[in-house]
Scaffold this motif. Sequence first.
Motif, short mmCIF file in Angstrom:
data_model
loop_
_atom_site.label_atom_id
_atom_site.label_comp_id
_atom_site.label_asym_id
_atom_site.label_seq_id
_atom_site.Cartn_x
_atom_site.Cartn_y
_atom_site.Cartn_z
N LEU A 103 -4.04 -9.53 2.56
CA LEU A 103 -2.63 -9.90 2.58
C LEU A 103 -2.24 -10.66 1.32
N LEU A 104 -3.07 -11.60 0.91
CA LEU A 104 -2.75 -12.41 -0.27
C LEU A 104 -2.61 -11.56 -1.52
N SER A 105 -3.35 -10.46 -1.59
CA SER A 105 -3.26 -9.60 -2.77
C SER A 105 -1.87 -8.98 -2.92
N LEU A 106 -1.12 -8.90 -1.83
CA LEU A 106 0.24 -8.34 -1.88
C LEU A 106 1.23 -9.31 -2.53
N LYS A 107 0.98 -10.60 -2.40
CA LYS A 107 1.80 -11.68 -2.94
C LYS A 107 3.20 -11.75 -2.33
N GLU A 108 3.87 -10.63 -2.21
CA GLU A 108 5.23 -10.61 -1.68
C GLU A 108 5.55 -9.20 -1.19
N VAL A 109 6.20 -9.12 -0.04
CA VAL A 109 6.66 -7.84 0.49
C VAL A 109 8.13 -8.03 0.86
N GLY A 110 9.00 -7.42 0.09
CA GLY A 110 10.43 -7.68 0.26
C GLY A 110 10.69 -9.14 -0.05
N SER A 111 11.32 -9.84 0.86
CA SER A 111 11.61 -11.26 0.64
C SER A 111 10.53 -12.16 1.24
#
Length: 124
Positions: A103-111
Amino acid sequence: TPQGSSPINMIVEAAIVGIFTLLVSADLLEELKRRIATKPYRAQRIESVRIELLVDTLLANAETIPTIEEPFPEVGRDRKDDYLIAYGHVGQADYLVTGDEDLLSLKEVGSLKIVTPRQFADLI
């Protein structure tokens, strides 16, 4: 442990006193209980009554997001984590706090910003 100054303790205490709105779902709380009960290291250190006390404390101090019935959109590297992102969006959360590297690798998904407990504790 209930005492101490770990980021998790700081976050739970901040939620209890209303510094931010904690969002939980039944799915998340079930995963929490399951992960503690099925990991021998955790299960030996945390009695089941303490797990229930934690869950009750979280429920008493959080907004519960209704259960999502439809399939979760595929977002992350690990499909098992996609429900957390879906609940974050449904609950209109600003942050998803996790130690999960997928999950942390995504950093941000949308807002929805995805941060570690330490990063969130520093923010609040």
